[in-house]
Scaffold this active site. Structure first.
Site, PDB file in Angstrom:
ATOM      1  N   THR A   1     -15.217   3.070  11.496  1.00  0.00           N
ATOM      2  CA  THR A   1     -16.049   1.986  10.959  1.00  0.00           C
ATOM      3  C   THR A   1     -17.536   2.288  11.028  1.00  0.00           C
ATOM      4  O   THR A   1     -18.337   1.483  10.560  1.00  0.00           O
ATOM      5  CB  THR A   1     -15.762   0.680  11.724  1.00  0.00           C
ATOM      6  OG1 THR A   1     -15.858   0.917  13.133  1.00  0.00           O
ATOM      7  CG2 THR A   1     -14.365   0.175  11.402  1.00  0.00           C
TER       8      THR A   1
ATOM      9  N   PRO B   1     -11.397   2.667  14.648  1.00  0.00           N
ATOM     10  CA  PRO B   1     -11.899   4.010  14.315  1.00  0.00           C
ATOM     11  C   PRO B   1     -12.359   4.082  12.865  1.00  0.00           C
ATOM     12  O   PRO B   1     -11.777   3.469  11.974  1.00  0.00           O
ATOM     13  CB  PRO B   1     -10.682   4.913  14.551  1.00  0.00           C
ATOM     14  CG  PRO B   1      -9.780   4.136  15.445  1.00  0.00           C
ATOM     15  CD  PRO B   1     -10.006   2.692  15.122  1.00  0.00           C
TER      16      PRO B   1
ATOM     17  N   GLY C   1     -15.083  -1.448  17.878  1.00  0.00           N
ATOM     18  CA  GLY C   1     -14.475  -1.630  16.568  1.00  0.00           C
ATOM     19  C   GLY C   1     -13.427  -0.571  16.307  1.00  0.00           C
ATOM     20  O   GLY C   1     -13.302   0.408  17.057  1.00  0.00           O
TER      21      GLY C   1
ATOM     22  N   HIS D   1      16.611  -2.175  -6.484  1.00  0.00           N
ATOM     23  CA  HIS D   1      15.956  -2.678  -5.278  1.00  0.00           C
ATOM     24  C   HIS D   1      14.489  -3.019  -5.578  1.00  0.00           C
ATOM     25  O   HIS D   1      14.015  -4.119  -5.247  1.00  0.00           O
ATOM     26  CB  HIS D   1      16.042  -1.615  -4.176  1.00  0.00           C
ATOM     27  CG  HIS D   1      15.510  -2.072  -2.857  1.00  0.00           C
ATOM     28  ND1 HIS D   1      16.323  -2.428  -1.807  1.00  0.00           N
ATOM     29  CD2 HIS D   1      14.237  -2.235  -2.404  1.00  0.00           C
ATOM     30  CE1 HIS D   1      15.580  -2.790  -0.778  1.00  0.00           C
ATOM     31  NE2 HIS D   1      14.311  -2.672  -1.114  1.00  0.00           N
ATOM     32  N   GLU D   2      13.789  -2.104  -6.221  1.00  0.00           N
ATOM     33  CA  GLU D   2      12.376  -2.353  -6.517  1.00  0.00           C
ATOM     34  C   GLU D   2      12.205  -3.419  -7.593  1.00  0.00           C
ATOM     35  O   GLU D   2      11.236  -4.189  -7.571  1.00  0.00           O
ATOM     36  CB  GLU D   2      11.693  -1.055  -6.953  1.00  0.00           C
ATOM     37  CG  GLU D   2      11.690   0.037  -5.900  1.00  0.00           C
ATOM     38  CD  GLU D   2      11.073  -0.425  -4.598  1.00  0.00           C
ATOM     39  OE1 GLU D   2      10.150  -1.258  -4.629  1.00  0.00           O
ATOM     40  OE2 GLU D   2      11.530   0.037  -3.534  1.00  0.00           O
TER      41      GLU D   2
ATOM     42  N   LYS E   1     -19.460   3.585  14.002  1.00  0.00           N
ATOM     43  CA  LYS E   1     -20.162   3.345  15.268  1.00  0.00           C
ATOM     44  C   LYS E   1     -21.128   4.486  15.584  1.00  0.00           C
ATOM     45  O   LYS E   1     -22.296   4.262  15.911  1.00  0.00           O
ATOM     46  CB  LYS E   1     -19.137   3.176  16.391  1.00  0.00           C
ATOM     47  CG  LYS E   1     -18.201   1.982  16.212  1.00  0.00           C
ATOM     48  CD  LYS E   1     -17.270   1.812  17.368  1.00  0.00           C
ATOM     49  CE  LYS E   1     -16.238   2.907  17.454  1.00  0.00           C
ATOM     50  NZ  LYS E   1     -15.288   2.904  16.313  1.00  0.00           N
TER      51      LYS E   1
END
Length: 702
Positions: free
Chosen positions: A233, A231, A229, A451-452, A235
């Site tokens: 998450t 990085p 999975g 622009h925004e 494990k």
């Protein structure tokens, strides 16, 4: 348990292999040696310093004797150097006494002969010969620096050997660390957001607790479990929780610990690790980042790697050579399962592969609730809202988000973390902190605002789009000068053609706004154009969304080349087909640009209104843009309260969890890196240097 020493769970003690008392430290021996060696030197300096006096010339020495100012003296002969000096005290008539009342002393170099003795005898001066023999002190003072240098080199050399392999005799021993369950016990209560993975490992826990339950039916528990999975998450956390739930020893080691510059050391450490596990059975051996040692064996470009391949061979043999009846379970983790050797993944070694993916909205909320137990939250803090606004965040990202929110609240002197702190922490984690120190001139600020505003109106007026969350022209990090953010209603696994075409139109909104207002275009839309081109090409090549090209995939050559398996790759279509693909991509982007132009031209007054509001306030919420579209202005607080009393606010329904949806990039500015909003599901992840400009972009693609 049977065959297990009751002291096996204790961490190994420092010292010998059997736990005997450690030897005296070399540092203490060196300190005592320095103390003993300095004693004769200090004595020599002290005695010599007291005996010596002021040096005078031979002529002045004869004058003092002729004036009867010296009554006695010593003729000191140094046999090592052959030097002869005369030392003595002057009478008070010659010089004033010292501060302590003693007579002033003198020292003069002379040549011994009959004339000196006769001269002293004629003037009635009493004298005696003193012979010095400092050969031992000279040898000692000359040998001490050499001994100190050799001792320092020996100390550094032995320390390096011990730190590298805990001694020369244990250089090939395993570096696996035993996790103490008494101090740091982790159970499934500390793991959230990966319920399916926890269900898959339940039978392993049951086997470790009661092996006979499975053995009496002839069942065989998997020898190895591979956790894969992205990085962050969880494990490693899941592997520790398995050991904590089963209450068995947990040995942890990294795949890079097996690889050394000396051939054969890694294989020796693999064998020792399995022997160590058998002595502590039942137990779990966790190998993190196993791709460092389990990478596919290959002898093509660049040749092979003898040490890594020998280590992998030893790992394969050891996993075949032990039986799960012994109670040793191998758990490994990697984010690159595609590069692992096929022999390592076959049944009988890693029998079970568990995929731990990025959490969905329900999992993210559970993770936030678990980490929020240590943080004081205010009444306005909504974890469900935070979970919906963090699509693509891993468990580590969510923990970091809450920590940043707590730091921001503490910095501002608040009593609890509120919704504003969580929003600011999310923006900081995704795009960096605000750069208010970056001063833009009026022209650049105006271009950024329009622009925004173009992006915001394209998103808000589009039928296919996520709710608008925020518009800002405050620079953040090093990625952009402004951003338009969306808050997704739900996670998604797939997107339709209409939604993707609407996304392309959203990307074009900023560039079209610049054209309408200034009659010119800037480099601020570079990221928008690149991301729009990427999605358009995937629509044509990967998803068959072109009537001209038909339902066919043309993107096999776009996947990354792995030298461990493929030597070369060529496109699976002709040059003529490539030309048609380029024409279709160009036509799709031009249609999106035309749609954005028609939409913003129709709402030109609203574009001006939103842009001016951004220039004045720098940041606008999504509902404020909606008010300007609907009412031509922003409502007052009283008007909003009255409107909310008449008409209830629409609720956002969280539908079943699916992967995140892409949104239009809203970055702007003359110097921008590549922009990737991170299309989930079928869309490939952007490069590591990409920066997201939308709220629903996974942080793992930063």
């Amino acid at each position: 348990m049977d065959g297990k020493n009751e002291n096996d769970d204790r961490p190994p003690q420092r010292g010998g292999a059997d736990g005997e008392n450690p030897r005296p430290g070399l540092r203490g021996l060196i300190i005592w040696f320095l103390i003993l060696a300095s004693i004769p030197l200090v004595f020599k300096v002290y005695t010599t310093g007291n005996d010596r006096g002021n040096k005078i010339g031979y002529t002045k020495f004869r004058q003092h004797i002729e004036r009867k100012e010296i009554s006695e003296c010593k003729i000191v002969i140094d046999r090592a150097t052959g030097k002869t000096v005369v030392r003595g005290d002057l009478d008070s008539s010659a010089e004033a006494p010292n501060a302590d009342g003693t007579s002033p002393r003198f020292e003069v170099e002379v040549v011994v002969g009959d004339n000196l003795e006769n001269f002293l005898t004629e003037n009635e001066v009493t004298f005696e010969y003193v012979y010095q023999n400092p050969i031992f002190l000279q040898i000692l003072s000359g040998a001490i620096p050499v001994i100190l240098i050799l001792g320092a080199l020996y100390f550094l050399f032995m320390r390096q050997i011990r730190s590298a392999g805990h001694g020369a005799m244990s250089f090939g021993k395993s570096r696996a660390k035993l996790l103490s369950q008494d101090k740091h016990k982790i159970t499934f209560e500390n793991v959230a957001g990966i319920d399916e993975a926890k269900e898959e490992v339940q039978e392993i826990i049951e086997f470790l607790k009661d092996p006979k339950k499975f053995q009496k039916l002839g069942g065989r528990i998997p020898k190895g479990v591979l956790l894969t999975g992205p990085p962050g998450t969880g494990k490693t956390l899941l592997a520790k929780a398995i050991a904590g739930e089963a209450s068995v020893p947990f040995f942890s080691i990294s795949g890079s610990d097996f690889v050394e510059m000396f051939v054969g050391v890694g294989a020796s450490r693999v064998r020792d690790m399995f022997e160590q596990g058998k002595k502590n059975a039942p137990c779990i051996i966790f190998i993190d980042e196993i791709d460092a040692v389990g990478r596919s064996r290959f002898s093509g470009i660049g040749g092979g790697h003898d040490e890594r391949e020998q280590t992998l061979n030893a790992l394969l043999v050891e996993m075949d050579g032990f039986d799960t009846q012994e109670g040793v379970i191998i758990v490994a983790a990697t984010n690159r399962p595609d590069v692992l050797d096929n022999a390592l993944l076959r049944p009988g070694r890693f029998d079970r592969q568990i995929v731990i993916d990025l959490p969905m909205v329900g999992g993210r909320e559970a993770i936030l609730k678990m980490h929020a137990k240590k943080i004081k939250l205010g009444k306005s803090a909504d974890l469900n809202r935070a979970a919906r606004g963090t699509v693509g965040f891993s468990g580590a990202d969510l923990a970091n988000l809450l920590n940043e929110a707590a730091l921001l609240a503490a910095k501002e002197g608040k009593d609890a973390v509120d919704v504003d702190d969580m929003d600011e922490a999310r923006d900081k984690v995704c795009w960096g902190r605000e750069r208010r120190g970056q001063v833009l001139d009026d022209k650049e600020k105006e271009i950024t605002a329009y622009h925004e505003a173009g992006h915001a109106l394209a998103m808000a007026l589009s039928e296919e789009g996520e709710p608008l969350h925020k518009v800002t022209i405050i620079p953040r990090g090093r990625a952009y000068l402004g951003a338009t953010m969306q808050l997704p209603v739900k996670d998604r696994n797939m997107e339709g053609k209409r939604k993707l075409e609407a996304m392309l139109m959203h990307f074009m909104g900023g560039r079209v706004a610049e054209e309408l207002k200034f009659g010119d275009v800037t480099s601020g839309a570079a990221g928008d154009l690149k991301e729009a081109t990427r999605i358009a090409r995937m629509m044509i090549c990967n998803w068959g969304m072109s009537s001209v090209m038909g339902p066919q995939a043309y993107g096999a050559a776009d996947e990354p080349l792995f030298l461990g398996r493929e030597m070369s790759r060529s496109p699976d279509f002709s040059d003529e087909t490539a030309r048609k693909i380029d024409e279709e991509v160009n036509a799709l982007l031009r249609r999106s640009h035309q749609q954005a132009t028609e939409l913003l031209t129709q709402h030109r007054d609203t574009l001006e209104l939103v842009a001016q509001a951004l220039l004045e306030r720098e940041t606008l919420d999504g509902f404020e843009v909606e008010e300007m579209i609907e009412h031509g202005r922003m409502l007052t607080i009283e008007e909003r309260a009255e409107a909310s009393g008449v008409e209830a606010e629409p609720k956002i329904v969280v539908e079943p969890e699916v992967a995140p949806t892409p949104a239009a990039s809203t970055q702007t500015g003359p110097k921008l890196p590549d922009v990737s909003p991170g299309m989930p599901g079928p869309l490939p992840s952007p490069s590591a240097s990409s920066v997201r400009a939308t709220i629903d972009d996974p942080p793992s693609t930063r």
